[in-house]
Design a protein around this motif. Structure first.
Motif, PDB file in Angstrom:
ATOM      1  N   VAL A  23      82.868 -18.566  21.993  1.00 43.36           N
ATOM      2  CA  VAL A  23      83.216 -19.179  20.700  1.00 43.36           C
ATOM      3  C   VAL A  23      84.274 -18.335  19.988  1.00 43.36           C
ATOM      4  O   VAL A  23      85.251 -18.862  19.435  1.00 43.36           O
TER       5      VAL A  23
ATOM      6  N   PHE B 266      85.581 -23.846  24.223  1.00 40.50           N
ATOM      7  CA  PHE B 266      84.584 -24.558  23.403  1.00 40.50           C
ATOM      8  C   PHE B 266      83.621 -25.337  24.300  1.00 40.50           C
ATOM      9  O   PHE B 266      82.419 -25.407  24.049  1.00 40.50           O
TER      10      PHE B 266
ATOM     11  N   ALA C 221      81.163 -22.904  25.910  1.00 38.54           N
ATOM     12  CA  ALA C 221      80.145 -22.503  24.928  1.00 38.54           C
ATOM     13  C   ALA C 221      79.164 -23.637  24.669  1.00 38.54           C
ATOM     14  O   ALA C 221      77.956 -23.415  24.508  1.00 38.54           O
ATOM     15  N   TYR C 222      79.678 -24.881  24.636  1.00 37.95           N
ATOM     16  CA  TYR C 222      78.818 -26.059  24.437  1.00 37.95           C
ATOM     17  C   TYR C 222      77.731 -26.133  25.518  1.00 37.95           C
ATOM     18  O   TYR C 222      76.547 -26.301  25.241  1.00 37.95           O
TER      19      TYR C 222
ATOM     20  N   LYS D  25      74.285 -25.383  17.610  1.00 38.85           N
ATOM     21  CA  LYS D  25      75.538 -24.715  17.973  1.00 38.85           C
ATOM     22  C   LYS D  25      76.230 -25.449  19.119  1.00 38.85           C
ATOM     23  O   LYS D  25      77.466 -25.494  19.192  1.00 38.85           O
TER      24      LYS D  25
ATOM     25  N   CYS E 291      80.151 -26.883  18.947  1.00 40.99           N
ATOM     26  CA  CYS E 291      81.190 -26.557  19.926  1.00 40.99           C
ATOM     27  C   CYS E 291      81.689 -27.830  20.618  1.00 40.99           C
ATOM     28  O   CYS E 291      82.895 -27.975  20.884  1.00 40.99           O
TER      29      CYS E 291
ATOM     30  N   LYS F  10      84.131 -29.688  18.364  1.00 37.50           N
ATOM     31  CA  LYS F  10      85.437 -29.027  18.320  1.00 37.50           C
ATOM     32  C   LYS F  10      86.228 -29.287  19.605  1.00 37.50           C
ATOM     33  O   LYS F  10      87.435 -29.525  19.576  1.00 37.50           O
TER      34      LYS F  10
END
Length: 517
Positions: free
Chosen positions: A31, A50, A53-54, A65, A69, A72
């Protein structure tokens, strides 16, 4: 096999925890790198990070969270018109949310709203009114089900966006004004400014010059009015401070009056207390007089008790010469009366011991407040010495044991030996088989126990209650006068301790001497 399985389970658990921690650290690091790439306009790299991280957050079960992500990453897909990838990502986010709701057994309306809103904005960008309306209805269902004021405001903005985008300005104005009214009631003026700026952006994207001009003019009017509202708010704040100051002045004025009433009340209370004090002094004087009389009565009772003690001692002292004379007479008897002489001698010895025990018992009763002199002894050596002193009285076939740690104890060795010797001698007399034990145990910083245990017949339950009381039963003195245990109990009290019978022990007899030093 069980040990190997346990070790493998522990190893697997440690590896799982380590992997989870590493995954969490990697997700947070991705992130940070994505945000850094986004600030440097490296959109492809930011989108990739992103998305990584997702996936990591979703696998951890951190769905909030994960969706942040994912949104985004999705916005970066639509920025490059990669709508297929964007819609695929939205479907994946929907699937992740459903899995999370099943695992945690609760709904995630906020996350559903975010994903649906992202899909709605993509259809707005594609100018697909029908699909955008489907998503708008879905947003309304989620907001109503959640009963969240924040989601309802976001819904109003989405409705205004939809109607403005597709040229239905009247409906758009209705929802926009409703949204502005809610923010205005909460005095969130900066959010109203953001709404106008977003509305201008919508008009610019729609290339609607007249709509953009009208929105801009409304924004200017609002900017002027907000200054008036801010000034009015400041005036209201000042007015509230003024009203509060007036209340403070009134409270202080009321406080002064209350203090006056308090002073008057205190004076009244002092007068009442003075009267009560006089009554108390009178009562105390009467109590002192009655107390003097009571002390006099106690003194007389004590004198009588001393006379009684002296009387008992005199009886014992006067019995001494007579007993000595009887003993001498018994020894002078001829050999023909040898049996009668032995029997008489035993009776005389029993009377002598009874006389000595009465004197010792009386002396102990009159000196319970006196304290024995104390000295340090070695517990192990002392217990071995006491046991050796009674070893010749132990019957054949009976074993003796001493279990005492090698440590220093502060006590009076003479009196302690007297108690333990009496207990061990009794155990030796009544134990025909088995063993006799002397234990020493430290029960606390200042508490010690000496325990004598035997495998004899024990003491009947009906005799246990009066075991340490003198003169509790009438018996032949040649069989013992029954004063040994009462004397030992009084000695234990003078040594700041107690002598008790362990009634829970049923395989013989057990006495516990507990001393506090």
């Amino acid at each position: 096999m069980k040990i190997q399985f346990f070790i493998f389970s522990v190893f697997l658990y440690i590896c799982t925890i380590s992997y989870s921690q590493n995954t969490a650290n990697n997700a947070n690091e991705w992130v940070k790198q994505a945000e850094s790439s986004l600030s440097q306009k490296e959109y492809i790299k930011a989108r990739y990070l992103f998305k990584l991280a997702y996936g990591a957050f979703a696998n951890q079960g951190n769905y909030t969270k994960a969706i942040e992500c994912g949104i985004k990453a999705n916005s970066l897909f639509t920025r490059e018109n990669l709508y297929k990838e964007a819609f695929d990502l939205c479907r994946d986010m929907d699937q992740r949310i459903r899995e999370g709701e099943q695992k945690q057994n609760k709904a995630f309306p906020d996350l559903k709203f975010l994903v649906t809103k992202e899909r709605f904005l993509m259809y707005i960008s594609l100018k697909n009114a029908a699909q955008a309306k489907v998503q708008l209805d879905r947003l309304e269902e989620i907001a109503q089900a959640s009963q969240s004021s924040e989601l309802n405001r976001a819904l109003l903005y989405a409705k205004a966006n939809y109607y403005y985008t597709f040229g239905q300005n009247t409906q758009g104005d209705t929802y926009f004004k409703q949204l502005i009214s809610e923010y205005k009631s909460q005095k969130e003026y900066e959010k109203i400014n953001d709404c106008y700026r977003n509305l201008i952006s919508i008009a610019r994207k729609a290339n609607n010059v007249s709509f953009m001009d009208r929105t801009y003019r409304n924004f200017m009017v609002w900017a002027d009015s907000v200054k008036i509202l801010t000034a009015q708010d400041e005036l209201n704040v000042l007015k509230q401070k003024y009203d509060k100051s007036l209340e403070t002045i009134q409270e202080k004025d009321s406080s002064l009056k209350n203090r006056q009433y308090t002073i008057i009340g205190l004076c009244t209370v002092i007068a009442i207390l003075s009267a009560a004090l006089v009554v108390i002094i009178f009562v105390l004087l009467r109590f002192v007089l009655s107390n003097k009389k009571l002390k006099k009565n106690i003194s007389i009772a004590n004198d009588h008790n001393e006379l009684k003690t002296k009387f008992i001692q005199n009886i014992s002292a006067q019995m001494g010469p007579t007993l000595d004379s009887l003993s001498a007479s018994a020894e002078s008897l001829s050999d023909i009366a040898e049996t009668q002489s032995i029997q008489m001698q035993r009776q005389i010895n029993a009377l002598k011991k009874f006389s000595d025990d009465i004197q010792e018992l009386s002396s102990l009763e009159n000196s319970l407040s006196d304290i024995y002199e104390m000295e340090m002894i070695n517990a192990n050596r002392f217990c071995e010495s006491v046991m050796n002193s009674v070893r010749d009285k132990v019957q054949p076939g009976v074993s003796v044991m001493v279990n005492a740690i090698n440590m220093q104890v502060k006590t009076n060795p003479v009196q302690l030996e007297k108690i333990l010797s009496h207990l061990l001698a009794n155990a030796a007399i009544h134990t025909q088989s088995g063993k006799i034990m002397l234990d020493y145990k430290k029960r606390g910083a200042h508490t010690h126990q000496f325990i004598v245990t035997d495998n004899g017949p024990g003491i009947p339950a009906e005799r246990q209650e009066n075991l340490f009381k003198p003169f509790a039963e009438i018996k032949d003195l040649t069989q013992g006068d029954g004063l040994g245990l009462p004397i030992c109990s009084l000695i234990a009290v003078k040594m700041n301790g107690s002598l008790t019978l362990d009634t829970s022990y049923t395989r013989g007899c057990r006495f516990v001497l507990e001393l506090h030093v």
